[in-house]
Design a protein around this motif. Structure first.
Motif, mmCIF file in Angstrom:
data_model
loop_
_atom_site.group_PDB
_atom_site.id
_atom_site.type_symbol
_atom_site.label_atom_id
_atom_site.label_comp_id
_atom_site.label_asym_id
_atom_site.label_seq_id
_atom_site.Cartn_x
_atom_site.Cartn_y
_atom_site.Cartn_z
ATOM 1 N N ILE A 276 0.857 -1.184 0.000
ATOM 2 C CA ILE A 276 0.000 0.000 0.000
ATOM 3 C C ILE A 276 0.892 1.232 0.000
ATOM 4 N N LYS A 277 0.588 2.178 -0.831
ATOM 5 C CA LYS A 277 1.385 3.399 -0.932
ATOM 6 C C LYS A 277 1.002 4.338 0.215
ATOM 7 N N ALA A 278 1.886 4.456 1.189
ATOM 8 C CA ALA A 278 1.597 5.269 2.376
ATOM 9 C C ALA A 278 2.877 5.901 2.891
ATOM 10 N N ASP A 279 2.716 6.986 3.596
ATOM 11 C CA ASP A 279 3.837 7.723 4.200
ATOM 12 C C ASP A 279 3.949 7.312 5.662
ATOM 13 N N PHE A 280 5.068 6.729 6.042
ATOM 14 C CA PHE A 280 5.217 6.252 7.416
ATOM 15 C C PHE A 280 5.211 7.401 8.422
ATOM 16 N N GLU A 281 5.653 8.590 8.000
ATOM 17 C CA GLU A 281 5.701 9.719 8.931
ATOM 18 C C GLU A 281 4.318 10.155 9.364
ATOM 19 N N THR A 282 3.310 9.938 8.515
ATOM 20 C CA THR A 282 1.945 10.358 8.857
ATOM 21 C C THR A 282 0.945 9.216 8.781
ATOM 22 N N MET A 283 1.376 8.033 8.284
ATOM 23 C CA MET A 283 0.528 6.861 8.089
ATOM 24 C C MET A 283 -0.609 7.137 7.102
ATOM 25 N N ARG A 284 -0.461 8.154 6.259
ATOM 26 C CA ARG A 284 -1.534 8.539 5.349
ATOM 27 C C ARG A 284 -1.244 8.052 3.935
ATOM 28 N N THR A 285 -2.320 7.816 3.193
ATOM 29 C CA THR A 285 -2.229 7.510 1.777
ATOM 30 C C THR A 285 -2.536 8.779 0.984
ATOM 31 N N SER A 286 -2.606 8.647 -0.334
ATOM 32 C CA SER A 286 -2.938 9.807 -1.159
ATOM 33 C C SER A 286 -4.391 10.242 -0.967
ATOM 34 N N ASP A 287 -5.224 9.351 -0.457
ATOM 35 C CA ASP A 287 -6.608 9.708 -0.131
ATOM 36 C C ASP A 287 -6.619 10.310 1.268
ATOM 37 N N PRO A 288 -7.043 11.560 1.421
ATOM 38 C CA PRO A 288 -6.954 12.222 2.736
ATOM 39 C C PRO A 288 -7.733 11.532 3.844
ATOM 40 N N LYS A 289 -8.660 10.678 3.488
ATOM 41 C CA LYS A 289 -9.496 10.025 4.488
ATOM 42 C C LYS A 289 -8.999 8.616 4.821
ATOM 43 N N VAL A 290 -7.962 8.157 4.103
ATOM 44 C CA VAL A 290 -7.517 6.765 4.223
ATOM 45 C C VAL A 290 -6.100 6.710 4.771
ATOM 46 N N PHE A 291 -5.923 5.894 5.796
ATOM 47 C CA PHE A 291 -4.619 5.677 6.423
ATOM 48 C C PHE A 291 -4.228 4.207 6.210
#
Length: 849
Positions: A378-393
């Motif tokens: 899954i494409k996610a940023d570990f620093e924020t645990m967020r994906t490109s969808d603002p509502k999806v972590f």
């Protein structure tokens, strides 16, 4: 020794010193991804307090029983006892505690108290941990699990001989009973029974913890899915799920990690006559834990390192064998996975079964279509645990790759923190920080502590093929292992009780009274002088400026009963209740700025910065009496003056240049921020153009983030400013503020005595509010709530002003601004030169006072 009783346990939260500012986490606790207070629970085991130890474990880890058996033990690699005769058996002691307490340890249910809900796709350790954290915060949480039970790979992937299912069920049952707001939906797979769009429509936030379930393929001839005798991760999941999996003859396992070891040992339990494990890595490079390898070898698994598959042989749709070639290297010169082979060195192996355990990837067609899944992650940023969808972590192995359960738990905590911040409307929350607190468990000593050796749990070897492969400690063994702990958490970080001091004390206690030579050496070590605190080249410091003892005992007034005024007028229009201004928080997280603003409003202090304080009242004329005075910093040519500011302070730095400054309204003050080099030109300019204040900048530049961390303060700026004003005979015409290295109320008292109107704090307040210094900056973790930070700031200001006031009262003053330079002396030549105040032992006249 009396055996403690763990029966009839009633759950009760154990005291946790979250705000112990003197606590220094032990290396083992720093090594734990979830911050478990290891020294405390080990100390409680040593005392036989199993129930309390259990609660310490569960405070950070909802899967204590699971981790007691299969934790990766990063803590033990940091244990200081490991430097000598072996680390403390931290994981084994956790297993002992969780087995001893067993059923009945259920915390009180937490009700749903918020209207927003969260949907979590995946019921493994990351998802369940996040669900518990969010439910404890008052949210209703729905878990959508594709299988018929919660637990993820804990349930379906870890062999029964390592982790019995009742233990997993017990930990999960505790979570669900503690958090009735968690609602599981079983047999409900993302992309099949429920879509991501449906989850987003139903819930205010979505967390993806789908794990890794798809086998990575070898990509060699014969690697054909559906071939009889060729298995992947389904071999483990089927065997653990109770499906009939019967093996016979020789079995080959391909892979060198922990999963491959699990597969090999499970194959023995499934009836294989012989199990051979082949891997690319050399024996030293194998990623599998060494203790797992040793147990596999003891059970009869044969390890063949440095071998890469060449092709899988099959006949009539069934596996007949596999060919290998020598793997010359696994990684290239840059450390990237890039195996090279020697095709001249080959090996053919006959086998009826080949099981691939070379890695897993995430599989979800819907996420691939939405561009949320790439190359099995899954494409996610570990620093924020967020994906490109603002509502999806996202969290867990499916987002950040395979790892041990304890790291998945860490992911769950991180994800819950950022989801909660998102739902509370915080766009830029403080970075997540692993909570590491202490329960301050008293230390006990056992005379045998130094000589007791590390003891592993009894391993069953081949005889344990049908049951657990290791046995839990008995009480005697657990006690002996617990008292081996050095209790590094009891160190204070100072010389009075450091590890070195404690070792000297123990060494002296063990030395015979007649062994004069050894005692002399120990005494010499204890008497070794500290390093010279005033070495050549040491810069001037405020600590070296002191109030005279005689001045502090002028009992003209009763210093403990008489009121001392701290009211501080600046210019003609700003009056502070205290001589304190706070700066440096422009880029701090929003909740930190809000907490600081609330504290400044309550205390009557001012804010200095490029941005208005986060109190919502700056510039509001209707609530002028409630405003936080804001002194706006302006870099000429970059920043625009704000009419809401009480003062406009133009940053000159080390080089003065005239500025076009105009007041936005009557009562708005004008000021210059200057370093020592700019004073000769800046002061006459400020006086001639009607400026109200000078901010004396003793840092590398107040416009820089956390400028005080850039080096020792330049105190000459105070001396030089006063000399210029005295020479012009105009020292009463402009107010002086100072910024640089202030830490206490005493420091401000020294400034007031040196004819400054107020002191500007920065880093000191940041630390008080939970900031962490590092690499020249200050960051704020998630350990404190907004209200806790506000309370910390208010308490710090209250304590600081009492310190400033008592200095004034003890010198016979009823107003802090009546402090005088005659009340002070310096104790170092460098500081005497920098501030122009004589040494305590000298008679040299004071300069410029």
């Amino acid at each position: 020794m009396t055996k403690p009783n763990a029966d009839s346990f009633v759950y009760q939260e154990y005291h946790d010193e979250h705000n112990d500012s003197d606590y220094i986490p032990a290396p083992c606790q720093r090594g734990c991804p979830v911050g478990t207070d290891i020294p405390s629970y080990v100390g409680l085991v040593a005392q036989g307090l199993f129930n309390e130890a259990f609660e310490v474990i569960r405070a950070n880890n909802p899967f204590g029983a699971v981790c007691g058996r299969v934790c990766a033990m990063p803590c033990e690699s940091q244990c200081r006892r490991g430097e000598s005769d072996g680390a403390v058996t931290i994981r084994n002691l956790k297993r002992f505690v969780t087995d001893k307490v067993e059923d009945g340890a259920y915390p009180a249910p937490v009700p749903v108290s918020r209207s927003k809900t969260i949907g979590i796709a995946g019921g493994g350790p990351a998802g369940l941990t996040a669900a518990q954290d969010l439910a404890e915060a008052g949210y209703e949480v729905h878990i959508y699990e594709k299988s018929n039970s919660l637990g993820g790979m804990m349930t379906h992937g870890i062999p029964l001989y390592r982790l019995p299912r009742p233990l997993i069920e017990r930990d999960i049952d505790r979570i669900l009973k503690h958090c009735p707001g968690i609602i599981p939906h079983l047999n409900c797979a993302l992309g099949e029974q429920v879509s991501l769009d449906e989850l987003k429509a139903k819930h205010d936030a979505v967390l993806l913890t789908i794990g890794l379930w798809r086998d990575r393929r070898l990509g060699v001839p014969g690697d054909t899915p559906g071939l009889k005798g060729l298995h992947g991760i389904s071999f483990l999941t089927d065997f653990n799920g109770g499906k009939p999996v019967a093996l016979e003859g020789n079995v080959v396992v391909v892979g060198g990690g922990n999963v491959a070891i699990d597969v090999a040992r499970t194959a023995l339990r499934a009836g294989a006559a012989q199990v051979d494990l082949y891997c690319l890595e050399s024996r030293d490079e194998m990623p599998a834990w060494d203790h797992e390898l040793q147990e596999a070898l003891a059970e009869g698994v044969k390890i063949h390192p440095s071998r890469g598959p060449k092709n899988i042989r099959h006949e009539g749709g069934s596996v007949t064998g596999i060919d290998f070639m020598r793997c010359a290297s696994v990684f290239d010169t840059q450390g990237r996975f890039n195996p090279t082979y020697d095709p001249k060195v080959t090996q053919s192996v006959e086998a009826k079964t080949v099981i691939l355990a070379i890695g897993l990837s995430a599989q979800n067609p819907e996420l691939e279509q939405l561009d949320l899944l790439e190359r099995g992650r899954i494409k996610a940023d570990f620093e924020t645990m967020r994906t490109s969808d603002p509502k999806v972590f996202a969290a867990g192995d499916g987002a950040f790759g395979p790892s041990a359960i304890v790291y998945a738990i860490h992911h769950g905590h991180r994800a819950a923190y950022y989801i909660n911040a998102f739902l509370e409307g915080l766009e830029a929350p403080e970075p997540y920080r692993v909570p590491r607190s202490t329960h301050r468990v008293p230390m006990i000593q056992d005379p045998r502590w130094e000589t007791l050796a590390r003891e592993e749990q009894i391993s069953g070897g081949v005889e344990s093929l049908t049951g657990e492969c290791q046995a839990t400690y008995d009480w005697d063994t657990a006690h002996k292992q617990a008292v081996r702990c050095l209790r590094c958490d009891t160190e204070t970080g100072t010389s009075d009780y450091s590890r070195r001091t404690r070792e000297h004390i123990h060494a002296m206690a063990r030395t015979a009274p007649g062994d004069i030579a050894t005692l002399q050496e120990l005494l010499k070590a204890r008497l070794k002088p500290r390093e010279n605190p005033f070495p050549a080249g040491r810069p001037a410091q405020l600590d070296d400026l002191v109030f005279l003892p005689a001045a502090l005992t002028r009992l003209v007034i009763d210093p403990y009963r008489e009121h001392c005024s701290t009211s501080t007028p600046i210019g003609s229009s700003v009056v502070l209740k205290l001589p304190y201004i706070f700066s440096g928080f422009d880029e701090a997280p929003d909740e930190v700025r809000k907490a600081l603003a609330a504290a400044l409003k309550a205390a009557g202090c001012a804010c200095l910065g490029f941005r208005a304080p986060e109190d919502g009242t700056a510039g509001a004329a209707s609530v002028a009496e409630e405003r936080i005075p804001w002194l706006q910093l302006i870099v000429p040519g970059r920043d625009e003056p704000d009419a809401a500011a009480n003062a406009l302070v133009y940053v000159m730095g080390r080089q003065f240049h005239p500025v076009s400054a105009a007041r936005a309204h009557e009562g708005q003050l004008l000021g210059l921020s200057v370093a020592a080099e700019a004073l000769p030109a800046a002061i006459p300019y400020a006086l001639e153009n009607g400026f109200d204040l000078l901010l004396l900048d003793g840092t590398p530049g107040i416009e820089l983030p956390w400028a005080e961390l850039g080096g020792a303060p330049d105190l000459t700026v105070i001396r030089d400013a006063l000399k210029i004003l005295r020479d012009l005979n105009r020292e009463e015409e402009i107010d002086l503020l100072y910024f640089g290295g202030l830490r206490s109320g005493t420091d401000v008292a020294k400034l007031l005595a040196a004819n400054c109107k107020a002191g500007v704090f920065g880093v000191a307040m940041g630390i008080a509010m939970g900031g962490i210094m590092g690499k020249g900056l200050m960051t704020f973790g998630n350990g404190l709530s907004l209200n806790e930070r506000r309370q910390a700031a208010e308490n710090w200001i209250k304590a600081t002003v009492q310190e400033t006031a008592i200095i004034a009262r003890c010198t016979g003053k009823t107003n802090v601004h009546n402090l005088e330079p005659e009340d002070m002396r310096t104790i170092t030549l460098a500081t005497a030169e920098a501030v122009g105040i004589p040494l305590a032992s000298g008679r040299r006249p004071r300069d410029y006072f």
